[in-house]
Design an enzyme around this catalytic site. Structure first.
Site, PDB file in Angstrom:
ATOM      1  N   GLU A 100      12.452   2.494  14.186  1.00  0.00           N
ATOM      2  CA  GLU A 100      11.338   3.411  13.558  1.00  0.00           C
ATOM      3  C   GLU A 100       9.970   3.194  14.453  1.00  0.00           C
ATOM      4  O   GLU A 100      10.255   2.743  15.701  1.00  0.00           O
ATOM      5  CB  GLU A 100      10.785   3.014  12.220  1.00  0.00           C
ATOM      6  N   ARG A 124      -7.917 -20.348  -1.740  1.00  0.00           N
ATOM      7  CA  ARG A 124      -6.676 -20.306  -0.816  1.00  0.00           C
ATOM      8  C   ARG A 124      -5.758 -21.232  -0.976  1.00  0.00           C
ATOM      9  O   ARG A 124      -6.042 -22.630  -0.819  1.00  0.00           O
ATOM     10  CB  ARG A 124      -7.482 -20.344   0.311  1.00  0.00           C
ATOM     11  N   LYS A 132       6.678  -2.009   1.988  1.00  0.00           N
ATOM     12  CA  LYS A 132       5.285  -1.416   2.643  1.00  0.00           C
ATOM     13  C   LYS A 132       4.267  -2.243   2.516  1.00  0.00           C
ATOM     14  O   LYS A 132       3.456  -2.070   1.538  1.00  0.00           O
ATOM     15  CB  LYS A 132       5.067  -0.048   1.977  1.00  0.00           C
ATOM     16  N   HIS A 177      -1.032 -21.132  -0.301  1.00  0.00           N
ATOM     17  CA  HIS A 177       0.087 -20.300  -0.107  1.00  0.00           C
ATOM     18  C   HIS A 177       0.728 -20.143  -1.617  1.00  0.00           C
ATOM     19  O   HIS A 177       1.343 -18.976  -1.731  1.00  0.00           O
ATOM     20  CB  HIS A 177       1.120 -20.946   0.684  1.00  0.00           C
ATOM     21  N   ARG A 234       8.435   3.788  -4.676  1.00  0.00           N
ATOM     22  CA  ARG A 234       8.417   2.905  -3.606  1.00  0.00           C
ATOM     23  C   ARG A 234       7.125   1.724  -4.038  1.00  0.00           C
ATOM     24  O   ARG A 234       7.534   0.363  -3.741  1.00  0.00           O
ATOM     25  CB  ARG A 234       7.988   3.666  -2.459  1.00  0.00           C
ATOM     26  N   LEU A 249      11.583   1.193   7.180  1.00  0.00           N
ATOM     27  CA  LEU A 249      10.594   1.670   5.883  1.00  0.00           C
ATOM     28  C   LEU A 249      11.346   2.942   5.106  1.00  0.00           C
ATOM     29  O   LEU A 249      11.645   3.833   6.115  1.00  0.00           O
ATOM     30  CB  LEU A 249       9.354   1.929   5.938  1.00  0.00           C
ATOM     31  N   TYR A 296       0.924  -1.374   0.024  1.00  0.00           N
ATOM     32  CA  TYR A 296       0.064   0.105   0.192  1.00  0.00           C
ATOM     33  C   TYR A 296       0.849   1.252   0.043  1.00  0.00           C
ATOM     34  O   TYR A 296       2.182   1.043   0.071  1.00  0.00           O
ATOM     35  CB  TYR A 296      -0.936  -0.007   1.241  1.00  0.00           C
TER      36      TYR A 296
END
Lengths: 286, 286
Positions: free
Chosen positions: A182, A104, A150, A106, A56, A206, A37
């Site tokens: 952070e 579903r 992120k 992995h 990014r 980040l 995001y």
């Protein structure tokens, strides 16, 4: 419930009221946190440092092996068109990309990614020094080791933030082997003398866009930039501490756990950096 | 698209076709991985070790400070009623609980949690020793430090699993400071002599239900259970290695990176444990 234009969303190319936007329960963003995001500030109706955010996004996507479903230039156009329809002056864009919906498993599926963005009004940010300083609570950094991505796998950040709130603080500072990395949703800086100190980006930090803007502004203000790990002990004797993010810009820290930070007021270097940031924002979003 | 009864879902008390089930884009499961889940095996139409799964769900919920929106007994009833409507003999129940939908903010919101479960057919599992052995690839354990919580923040697991698949292996084994912790979606055991060795549950190991069942069965089969950390070097000289999960039961490992495990066939202790597990399954789901 009425939906204003500021509450609409772009979802896989369609625009609709945010409240009506839905995703499938087998979206990998929902079942696996298999997504990334960005949060981009809007000033004067214009996205600030949009290029840096999209670059990014591209890097996060590459690092989770998720091919972008749209060229960055086209995405930028879609955002610009959307902002024309939803004329919001001051706020943020929330953008999310997931690997899409599939039964579903992995294993990476063959499916169409889910891409969406919407805008939100943000309450005006009080300018330092008028703003009250934030209270920071240190917590052990128990997150994974690819924090440069992120991703939406934010449960550790959510738990840390709420631990801070429950303790009467505003934000959690992660401590990794005695080093200050952070915060739960911001980067953290210490000022000692004319030195601006912040942990390098990487496994535990980040690459914050506001962080990067400040690192570029600081030398022009006569500050020495020390992008290096620093200990909690060093942070405790800093003259000034502040935290940064796209939505909060710069918040000066008043407390570090039960101790006052510096003189207990917004320090001169924090002010100088904030003023330089505001000037850059004004120039680029005029 | 036709939807069979086996593809229906219980979503916040409503039953609908799985393909039509939708959640809001601001569901915290989607934006923050702020949720937990369970996967429960169905044999003969009956959920196996359902109690243990629901107790683990309760513990995961407590550990992320998410109050269960329903009493466990009532949830158990809802599952039973649902299974009557969706008479699936062999398969799984996927159950997920998130903190619900609210305007995006790290702070816990006041909102109604999202609870859902649905069933899926599983292909029949080949019985060892007929089944081919799995190939394991070791990867650094870069996950967070609260792996005992069965959260949907699974991106690190997804990346590890796909790293294994890309290398021609079937499953990734996490190595944390030279210790073998668990796999991307299974627990791992080493057999040395008459000793069954597996890492204790905790920061790096999920309390797997199949894992726990085997630890209880093993002493009855004359095995010594060593629930302790073990090194990769120890794993490399194990007589047998196997991995366990609700959906796979027990899979014997044929390869550990580029080395053969033991004699390169399903070992006698793995077989004995699998047979005891199948007997327990037969007893409890007759």
């Amino acid at each position: 419930m009425t939906t204003t234009m500021t509450e609409s969303i772009w979802l896989n190319g369609d625009i609709m009221p945010l409240a009506e936007a839905r995703i499938g329960v087998e979206d990998r963003g929902f079942q696996f946190a298999d997504g990334i995001y960005e949060v981009i500030r809007l000033y004067n109706g214009k996205p600030f440092t949009l290029d840096a955010h999209l670059r990014r996004l591209q890097k996060s996507a590459r690092d989770i092996q998720l091919p972008l479903p749209i060229e960055l230039a086209d995405l930028q156009n879609e955002i610009a068109k959307f902002l024309t329809r939803a004329p919001l002056r001051d706020g943020m864009i929330y953008l999310q990309l997931t690997r899409g919906s599939a039964p579903r498993s992995h294993a990476f599926p063959q499916c169409k990614p889910t891409l969406l963005f919407y805008v939100r009004v943000l309450p005006p940010i009080p300018e330092p020094p008028a703003a009250e300083g934030v209270k920071l609570l240190t917590v052990p950094d128990e997150r994974w080791k690819r924090c440069w991505i992120k991703s939406v796998a934010l449960l550790p950040n959510v738990l840390a933030k709420n631990q801070a709130l429950a303790a009467g603080a505003d934000e959690a500072v992660f401590i990794d082997n005695d080093l200050v990395t952070e915060c739960s949703s911001s980067n953290v800086f210490a000022v000692i003398g004319q030195h601006l100190i912040t942990h390098p980006v990487g496994s535990k930090v980040l690459p914050g866009i506001t962080r990067q803007v400040l690192l570029e502004l600081a030398p022009k203000l006569g500050l020495n930039v020390d992008e290096r790990p620093f200990s909690e002990e060093e942070a405790r004797r800093a003259d000034e501490i502040f935290i940064t993010s796209a939505t909060r810009e710069i918040s000066w820290a008043a407390r570090w756990n039960d101790r006052r930070v510096g003189q207990g007021r917004c320090g001169p270097i924090t002010l100088k950096l904030h003023s330089a940031l505001r000037q850059k924002i004004a120039r680029e979003t005029a």
